[in-house]
Write a protein that holds these residues in place. Structure first.
Motif, PDB file in Angstrom:
ATOM      1  N   GLU A 134      24.700  34.745  27.392  1.00 37.33           N
ATOM      2  CA  GLU A 134      25.195  33.949  26.275  1.00 37.33           C
ATOM      3  C   GLU A 134      26.546  33.678  26.681  1.00 37.33           C
ATOM      4  OE1 GLU A 134      24.229  37.248  26.368  1.00 37.33           O
ATOM      5  OE2 GLU A 134      23.875  37.739  24.313  1.00 37.33           O
TER       6      GLU A 134
ATOM      7  N   GLY B 164      27.851  41.555  27.918  1.00 38.64           N
ATOM      8  CA  GLY B 164      27.610  41.254  29.300  1.00 38.64           C
ATOM      9  C   GLY B 164      26.449  40.420  29.499  1.00 38.64           C
TER      10      GLY B 164
ATOM     11  N   VAL C 150      32.369  37.176  32.488  1.00 38.40           N
ATOM     12  CA  VAL C 150      33.772  38.136  32.245  1.00 38.40           C
ATOM     13  C   VAL C 150      33.612  39.509  32.311  1.00 38.40           C
ATOM     14  CG1 VAL C 150      35.103  38.685  30.223  1.00 38.40           C
ATOM     15  CG2 VAL C 150      34.126  36.400  30.187  1.00 38.40           C
ATOM     16  N   THR C 151      32.432  40.087  32.029  1.00 35.32           N
ATOM     17  CA  THR C 151      32.067  41.373  32.452  1.00 35.32           C
ATOM     18  C   THR C 151      32.295  41.502  34.028  1.00 35.32           C
ATOM     19  OG1 THR C 151      29.744  41.313  32.218  1.00 35.32           O
ATOM     20  CG2 THR C 151      30.996  42.224  30.421  1.00 35.32           C
TER      21      THR C 151
ATOM     22  N   SER D  77      29.629  32.549  30.509  1.00 34.26           N
ATOM     23  CA  SER D  77      28.800  33.511  29.967  1.00 34.26           C
ATOM     24  C   SER D  77      29.487  34.764  29.850  1.00 34.26           C
ATOM     25  CB  SER D  77      27.469  33.949  30.700  1.00 34.26           C
ATOM     26  OG  SER D  77      27.930  34.343  32.019  1.00 34.26           O
ATOM     27  N   CYS D  78      29.171  35.695  28.834  1.00 31.64           N
ATOM     28  CA  CYS D  78      29.818  36.895  28.872  1.00 31.64           C
ATOM     29  C   CYS D  78      29.858  37.732  30.097  1.00 31.64           C
ATOM     30  CB  CYS D  78      29.149  37.855  27.857  1.00 31.64           C
ATOM     31  SG  CYS D  78      29.556  37.523  26.163  1.00 31.64           S
ATOM     32  N   GLN D  79      28.426  37.507  30.702  1.00 28.50           N
ATOM     33  CA  GLN D  79      28.285  38.413  31.922  1.00 28.50           C
ATOM     34  C   GLN D  79      29.494  37.924  32.962  1.00 28.50           C
ATOM     35  OE1 GLN D  79      24.493  37.481  34.070  1.00 28.50           O
ATOM     36  NE2 GLN D  79      25.075  38.982  35.809  1.00 28.50           N
TER      37      GLN D  79
ATOM     38  N   THR E 259      35.455  42.123  35.007  1.00 30.02           N
ATOM     39  CA  THR E 259      36.299  43.330  34.543  1.00 30.02           C
ATOM     40  C   THR E 259      35.739  44.409  35.543  1.00 30.02           C
ATOM     41  OG1 THR E 259      36.116  42.048  32.547  1.00 30.02           O
ATOM     42  CG2 THR E 259      36.707  44.480  32.399  1.00 30.02           C
ATOM     43  N   ARG E 260      34.555  44.369  35.601  1.00 32.76           N
ATOM     44  CA  ARG E 260      33.883  45.613  36.098  1.00 32.76           C
ATOM     45  C   ARG E 260      34.347  45.486  37.744  1.00 32.76           C
ATOM     46  NH1 ARG E 260      29.389  47.251  33.940  1.00 32.76           N
ATOM     47  NH2 ARG E 260      28.690  45.165  33.505  1.00 32.76           N
TER      48      ARG E 260
END
Lengths: 144, 144
Positions: A119, A116, B82-83, B78-80, B86-87
DNA sequence: GTTGACCTTAGACCTAACTCTAAGGTTTAT
DNA sequence: ATAAACCTTAGAGTTAGGTCTAAGGTCAAC
Protein backbone atom coordinates in the motif's frame (compact mmCIF):
# COMPACT_ATOMS: atom_id res chain seq x y z
CA UNK A 1 65.58 -12.22 2.91
CA UNK A 2 62.18 -11.69 1.35
CA UNK A 3 61.14 -9.16 -1.24
CA UNK A 4 58.04 -7.15 -0.60
CA UNK A 5 55.82 -9.39 -2.71
CA UNK A 6 57.05 -12.37 -0.75
CA UNK A 7 56.31 -10.72 2.57
CA UNK A 8 52.95 -9.82 1.13
CA UNK A 9 52.32 -13.48 0.28
CA UNK A 10 53.43 -14.59 3.76
CA UNK A 11 51.30 -12.09 5.65
CA UNK A 12 48.36 -11.47 3.39
CA UNK A 13 49.04 -7.73 3.61
CA UNK A 14 49.34 -6.12 0.19
CA UNK A 15 52.64 -4.59 -0.91
CA UNK A 16 50.84 -1.25 -1.00
CA UNK A 17 49.75 -1.73 2.57
CA UNK A 18 53.22 -2.78 3.68
CA UNK A 19 54.69 0.42 2.19
CA UNK A 20 51.88 2.36 3.79
CA UNK A 21 52.71 0.82 7.17
CA UNK A 22 56.35 1.68 6.65
CA UNK A 23 55.45 5.29 5.96
CA UNK A 24 53.63 5.24 9.29
CA UNK A 25 56.53 3.69 11.13
CA UNK A 26 55.10 0.24 11.78
CA UNK A 27 57.15 -2.07 9.58
CA UNK A 28 60.52 -1.29 8.04
CA UNK A 29 62.62 -3.43 5.77
CA UNK A 30 65.81 -4.42 7.56
CA UNK A 31 67.78 -4.09 4.38
CA UNK A 32 67.68 -2.74 0.87
CA UNK A 33 69.25 -4.02 -2.33
CA UNK A 34 71.56 -1.74 -4.30
CA UNK A 35 68.64 -0.80 -6.46
CA UNK A 36 66.59 0.09 -3.42
CA UNK A 37 64.43 -3.02 -3.25
CA UNK A 38 63.20 -3.76 0.25
CA UNK A 39 64.48 -6.94 1.91
CA UNK A 40 62.78 -8.40 4.96
CA UNK A 41 64.22 -10.73 7.59
CA UNK A 42 62.42 -13.34 9.66
CA UNK A 43 62.18 -10.81 12.46
CA UNK A 44 60.44 -8.47 10.03
CA UNK A 45 57.99 -11.20 9.17
CA UNK A 46 57.19 -11.69 12.83
CA UNK A 47 56.75 -7.97 13.29
CA UNK A 48 54.42 -7.82 10.30
CA UNK A 49 52.40 -10.68 11.66
CA UNK A 50 52.19 -8.98 15.03
CA UNK A 51 50.82 -5.89 13.30
CA UNK A 52 48.30 -7.92 11.41
CA UNK A 53 47.10 -9.75 14.49
CA UNK A 54 46.79 -6.53 16.45
CA UNK A 55 44.90 -4.91 13.61
CA UNK A 56 42.52 -7.86 13.43
CA UNK A 57 41.97 -7.55 17.16
CA UNK A 58 40.66 -4.03 16.66
CA UNK A 59 43.69 -1.90 17.49
CA UNK A 60 44.23 1.23 15.44
CA UNK A 61 47.53 1.80 13.68
CA UNK A 62 48.37 4.34 16.33
CA UNK A 63 47.73 1.79 19.08
CA UNK A 64 49.83 -0.70 17.20
CA UNK A 65 52.66 1.81 17.10
CA UNK A 66 52.56 1.95 20.89
CA UNK A 67 52.37 -1.81 21.22
CA UNK A 68 55.35 -2.17 18.90
CA UNK A 69 57.46 0.19 20.92
CA UNK A 70 56.69 -1.88 24.00
CA UNK A 71 57.47 -5.01 22.03
CA UNK A 72 60.98 -3.95 21.08
CA UNK A 73 61.89 -3.14 24.67
CA UNK A 74 59.75 -5.18 26.96
CA UNK A 75 62.06 -4.66 29.94
CA UNK A 76 61.33 -0.96 29.99
CA UNK A 77 57.57 -1.38 29.84
CA UNK A 78 55.08 -2.86 32.24
CA UNK A 79 52.11 -5.15 31.79
CA UNK A 80 50.03 -2.27 33.01
CA UNK A 81 50.95 -0.18 30.00
CA UNK A 82 49.79 -2.99 27.79
CA UNK A 83 46.53 -3.50 29.64
CA UNK A 84 45.92 0.25 29.63
CA UNK A 85 46.05 0.34 25.86
CA UNK A 86 43.85 -2.72 25.68
CA UNK A 87 41.32 -1.44 28.17
CA UNK A 88 41.07 1.89 26.38
CA UNK A 89 40.42 0.08 23.16
CA UNK A 90 37.82 -2.11 24.81
CA UNK A 91 36.06 0.97 26.18
CA UNK A 92 36.05 2.46 22.72
CA UNK A 93 34.61 -0.71 21.24
CA UNK A 94 31.99 -0.90 23.98
CA UNK A 95 31.00 2.69 23.29
CA UNK A 96 30.53 2.00 19.62
CA UNK A 97 28.52 -1.11 20.37
CA UNK A 98 26.22 0.85 22.66
CA UNK A 99 25.68 3.48 19.98
CA UNK A 100 24.91 0.87 17.37
CA UNK A 101 22.59 -1.01 19.70
CA UNK A 102 20.66 2.16 20.24
CA UNK A 103 20.26 2.51 16.48
CA UNK A 104 19.36 -1.14 16.29
CA UNK A 105 16.60 -0.61 18.82
CA UNK A 106 15.24 2.39 16.96
CA UNK A 107 15.29 0.59 13.64
CA UNK A 108 13.62 -2.51 15.04
CA UNK A 109 10.86 -0.42 16.57
CA UNK A 110 10.37 1.34 13.26
CA UNK A 111 10.23 -1.95 11.38
CA UNK A 112 7.79 -3.44 13.86
CA UNK A 113 5.50 -0.49 13.51
CA UNK A 114 5.13 -0.71 9.75
CA UNK A 115 3.17 -3.22 7.72
CA UNK A 116 5.75 -3.24 4.97
CA UNK A 117 3.07 -3.98 2.44
CA UNK A 118 2.40 -2.75 -1.08
CA UNK A 119 0.00 0.00 0.00
CA UNK A 120 1.14 3.54 -0.55
CA UNK A 121 3.16 5.30 2.08
CA UNK A 122 0.58 7.93 2.96
CA UNK A 123 0.07 6.48 6.41
CA UNK A 124 3.39 4.66 6.75
CA UNK A 125 4.21 4.59 10.41
CA UNK A 126 7.95 4.69 9.78
CA UNK A 127 7.54 7.93 7.87
CA UNK A 128 5.30 9.23 10.61
CA UNK A 129 7.80 8.33 13.30
CA UNK A 130 10.60 10.09 11.44
CA UNK A 131 8.25 13.02 10.95
CA UNK A 132 7.58 13.24 14.65
CA UNK A 133 11.21 13.30 15.67
CA UNK A 134 11.57 10.83 18.48
CA UNK A 135 13.05 13.17 21.00
CA UNK A 136 13.13 10.73 23.90
CA UNK A 137 14.81 7.78 22.24
CA UNK A 138 17.56 8.97 19.99
CA UNK A 139 20.41 6.95 18.67
CA UNK A 140 23.12 8.32 20.88
CA UNK A 141 24.52 10.85 18.48
CA UNK A 142 24.51 14.33 19.86
CA UNK A 143 23.15 17.32 18.07
CA UNK A 144 26.30 18.82 16.62
CA UNK B 1 10.57 32.88 6.75
CA UNK B 2 13.71 32.02 8.66
CA UNK B 3 17.29 32.88 7.87
CA UNK B 4 19.84 30.12 7.97
CA UNK B 5 21.01 30.97 11.47
CA UNK B 6 17.43 30.79 12.67
CA UNK B 7 16.87 27.41 11.08
CA UNK B 8 20.13 26.37 12.66
CA UNK B 9 18.85 27.45 16.07
CA UNK B 10 15.53 25.63 15.54
CA UNK B 11 17.11 22.36 14.42
CA UNK B 12 20.45 22.26 16.13
CA UNK B 13 22.12 21.70 12.79
CA UNK B 14 24.88 24.21 12.10
CA UNK B 15 24.56 26.64 9.22
CA UNK B 16 27.59 24.94 7.69
CA UNK B 17 25.85 21.60 7.92
CA UNK B 18 22.63 22.99 6.45
CA UNK B 19 24.54 24.30 3.43
CA UNK B 20 26.34 20.97 3.21
CA UNK B 21 23.00 19.17 3.18
CA UNK B 22 21.75 21.51 0.49
CA UNK B 23 24.78 20.73 -1.63
CA UNK B 24 23.81 17.08 -1.27
CA UNK B 25 20.20 17.67 -2.17
CA UNK B 26 18.61 17.09 1.22
CA UNK B 27 17.39 20.52 2.30
CA UNK B 28 16.86 23.51 0.04
CA UNK B 29 15.74 26.99 1.00
CA UNK B 30 12.32 27.67 -0.49
CA UNK B 31 13.26 31.26 -1.20
CA UNK B 32 16.14 33.65 -1.42
CA UNK B 33 16.37 37.35 -0.66
CA UNK B 34 17.54 39.72 -3.38
CA UNK B 35 21.01 39.52 -1.92
CA UNK B 36 20.91 35.74 -2.07
CA UNK B 37 20.19 35.05 1.60
CA UNK B 38 18.42 31.73 2.12
CA UNK B 39 14.88 31.86 3.49
CA UNK B 40 13.22 28.82 4.95
CA UNK B 41 9.49 28.12 5.33
CA UNK B 42 7.78 26.03 7.97
CA UNK B 43 7.75 23.14 5.53
CA UNK B 44 11.53 23.51 5.24
CA UNK B 45 11.81 23.35 9.01
CA UNK B 46 9.82 20.12 9.08
CA UNK B 47 11.97 18.67 6.33
CA UNK B 48 15.13 19.62 8.20
CA UNK B 49 13.78 18.00 11.34
CA UNK B 50 12.93 14.87 9.39
CA UNK B 51 16.51 14.74 8.15
CA UNK B 52 17.85 15.19 11.63
CA UNK B 53 15.66 12.48 13.09
CA UNK B 54 16.57 10.07 10.33
CA UNK B 55 20.25 10.80 10.80
CA UNK B 56 19.96 10.20 14.52
CA UNK B 57 18.25 6.90 13.78
CA UNK B 58 21.31 5.74 11.89
CA UNK B 59 20.38 6.42 8.30
CA UNK B 60 23.11 7.63 5.98
CA UNK B 61 22.63 10.82 4.02
CA UNK B 62 22.06 8.70 0.95
CA UNK B 63 19.32 6.73 2.72
CA UNK B 64 17.80 9.98 3.85
CA UNK B 65 17.75 11.18 0.25
CA UNK B 66 15.67 8.14 -0.63
CA UNK B 67 13.38 8.59 2.34
CA UNK B 68 12.87 12.22 1.39
CA UNK B 69 11.88 11.38 -2.13
CA UNK B 70 9.30 8.98 -0.74
CA UNK B 71 8.19 11.65 1.69
CA UNK B 72 7.38 14.22 -1.00
CA UNK B 73 5.24 11.79 -2.95
CA UNK B 74 3.90 9.18 -0.60
CA UNK B 75 1.17 8.11 -3.01
CA UNK B 76 3.71 6.83 -5.49
CA UNK B 77 5.65 4.83 -2.94
CA UNK B 78 4.79 1.82 -0.85
CA UNK B 79 5.37 0.94 2.76
CA UNK B 80 7.51 -1.86 1.46
CA UNK B 81 9.99 0.57 -0.04
CA UNK B 82 10.29 2.23 3.33
CA UNK B 83 10.72 -1.02 5.21
CA UNK B 84 13.27 -2.19 2.64
CA UNK B 85 15.46 0.80 3.33
CA UNK B 86 15.00 0.33 7.04
CA UNK B 87 15.70 -3.38 6.98
CA UNK B 88 18.84 -2.87 4.92
CA UNK B 89 20.04 -0.34 7.43
CA UNK B 90 19.25 -2.68 10.29
CA UNK B 91 21.23 -5.45 8.61
CA UNK B 92 24.14 -3.07 8.23
CA UNK B 93 23.96 -2.08 11.87
CA UNK B 94 23.72 -5.72 12.94
CA UNK B 95 26.78 -6.53 10.88
CA UNK B 96 28.78 -3.78 12.48
CA UNK B 97 27.65 -4.86 15.92
CA UNK B 98 28.76 -8.42 15.23
CA UNK B 99 32.17 -7.22 14.09
CA UNK B 100 32.58 -5.07 17.15
CA UNK B 101 31.43 -7.85 19.46
CA UNK B 102 34.07 -10.10 18.01
CA UNK B 103 36.68 -7.46 18.80
CA UNK B 104 35.15 -7.04 22.23
CA UNK B 105 35.53 -10.76 22.85
CA UNK B 106 39.14 -10.76 21.72
CA UNK B 107 39.99 -7.75 23.83
CA UNK B 108 38.29 -9.15 26.91
CA UNK B 109 40.16 -12.40 26.55
CA UNK B 110 43.41 -10.48 26.21
CA UNK B 111 42.64 -8.39 29.28
CA UNK B 112 41.69 -11.43 31.32
CA UNK B 113 44.92 -13.14 30.43
CA UNK B 114 47.20 -10.37 31.68
CA UNK B 115 47.99 -9.41 35.23
CA UNK B 116 48.16 -5.74 34.34
CA UNK B 117 50.72 -5.19 37.05
CA UNK B 118 53.86 -3.06 37.26
CA UNK B 119 56.18 -5.91 36.29
CA UNK B 120 57.96 -5.60 32.98
CA UNK B 121 56.31 -6.86 29.82
CA UNK B 122 58.78 -9.65 29.09
CA UNK B 123 56.19 -12.31 29.78
CA UNK B 124 53.08 -10.25 29.19
CA UNK B 125 50.43 -12.61 27.93
CA UNK B 126 48.77 -9.96 25.80
CA UNK B 127 52.02 -9.41 23.94
CA UNK B 128 52.44 -13.15 23.64
CA UNK B 129 48.93 -13.58 22.27
CA UNK B 130 49.49 -10.89 19.67
CA UNK B 131 52.80 -12.51 18.86
CA UNK B 132 51.15 -15.86 18.25
CA UNK B 133 48.57 -14.52 15.88
CA UNK B 134 45.23 -15.96 16.92
CA UNK B 135 44.30 -17.52 13.64
CA UNK B 136 41.11 -19.19 14.82
CA UNK B 137 39.45 -16.26 16.54
CA UNK B 138 39.94 -13.15 14.49
CA UNK B 139 37.98 -9.98 14.77
CA UNK B 140 35.94 -10.30 11.62
CA UNK B 141 38.13 -8.26 9.33
CA UNK B 142 39.30 -10.16 6.33
CA UNK B 143 42.84 -10.22 5.15
CA UNK B 144 42.72 -7.72 2.31
C1' DG C 1 28.80 56.29 8.25
C1' DT C 2 30.87 52.88 10.21
C1' DT C 3 31.30 48.87 13.31
C1' DG C 4 29.96 44.28 13.97
C1' DA C 5 27.11 40.51 13.13
C1' DC C 6 25.38 38.13 9.60
C1' DC C 7 25.25 36.16 4.89
C1' DT C 8 27.31 34.33 0.23
C1' DT C 9 30.49 31.08 -2.58
C1' DA C 10 34.09 27.82 -3.86
C1' DG C 11 36.99 25.00 -2.23
C1' DA C 12 40.45 23.16 1.21
C1' DC C 13 40.88 20.31 5.25
C1' DC C 14 39.78 16.58 8.72
C1' DT C 15 39.87 11.28 10.23
C1' DA C 16 41.36 6.33 9.14
C1' DA C 17 43.20 3.06 6.65
C1' DC C 18 44.01 2.14 2.79
C1' DT C 19 44.22 1.97 -2.63
C1' DC C 20 45.76 3.41 -6.79
C1' DT C 21 48.39 6.01 -10.43
C1' DA C 22 52.18 7.81 -12.95
C1' DA C 23 56.56 7.61 -14.33
C1' DG C 24 60.27 5.30 -14.15
C1' DG C 25 64.19 1.67 -12.79
C1' DT C 26 65.40 -3.66 -12.24
C1' DT C 27 65.39 -8.52 -12.95
C1' DT C 28 64.45 -12.69 -15.22
C1' DA C 29 63.26 -15.61 -18.84
C1' DT C 30 63.45 -16.53 -23.57
C1' DA D 1 67.89 -7.90 -26.55
C1' DT D 2 63.53 -7.48 -25.31
C1' DA D 3 59.20 -8.44 -22.99
C1' DA D 4 57.03 -9.59 -18.71
C1' DA D 5 57.02 -9.20 -14.14
C1' DC D 6 58.74 -7.02 -10.55
C1' DC D 7 60.36 -2.92 -7.83
C1' DT D 8 60.82 2.33 -6.58
C1' DT D 9 58.80 7.13 -5.29
C1' DA D 10 55.65 10.94 -4.55
C1' DG D 11 51.40 12.02 -4.41
C1' DA D 12 46.38 11.78 -5.55
C1' DG D 13 41.95 9.48 -4.67
C1' DT D 14 38.48 6.94 -1.77
C1' DT D 15 34.51 6.99 1.90
C1' DA D 16 31.36 9.68 5.03
C1' DG D 17 29.97 13.48 7.11
C1' DG D 18 31.13 17.14 8.19
C1' DT D 19 34.13 21.54 9.47
C1' DC D 20 36.54 25.54 8.31
C1' DT D 21 38.66 29.33 5.56
C1' DA D 22 39.09 33.13 2.44
C1' DA D 23 37.30 36.81 0.25
C1' DG D 24 33.73 39.33 -0.08
C1' DG D 25 28.65 41.28 0.10
C1' DT D 26 24.59 42.86 3.35
C1' DC D 27 22.14 44.58 7.13
C1' DA D 28 21.01 46.72 11.73
C1' DA D 29 22.37 49.64 15.32
C1' DC D 30 24.55 53.55 17.23
Amino acid sequence: MLKISELSARTGLSAHTLRFYEKHGLITASDRSEAGYRFYTDADVRRAEFVKTARNSGFSLEDIGQLLSIRVDKLSHSCQEVTDITRLKLDEVNGKIAELQSMQQTLMILLDSCCGGPENATHCSIMEALEEGESRKNAGRETS
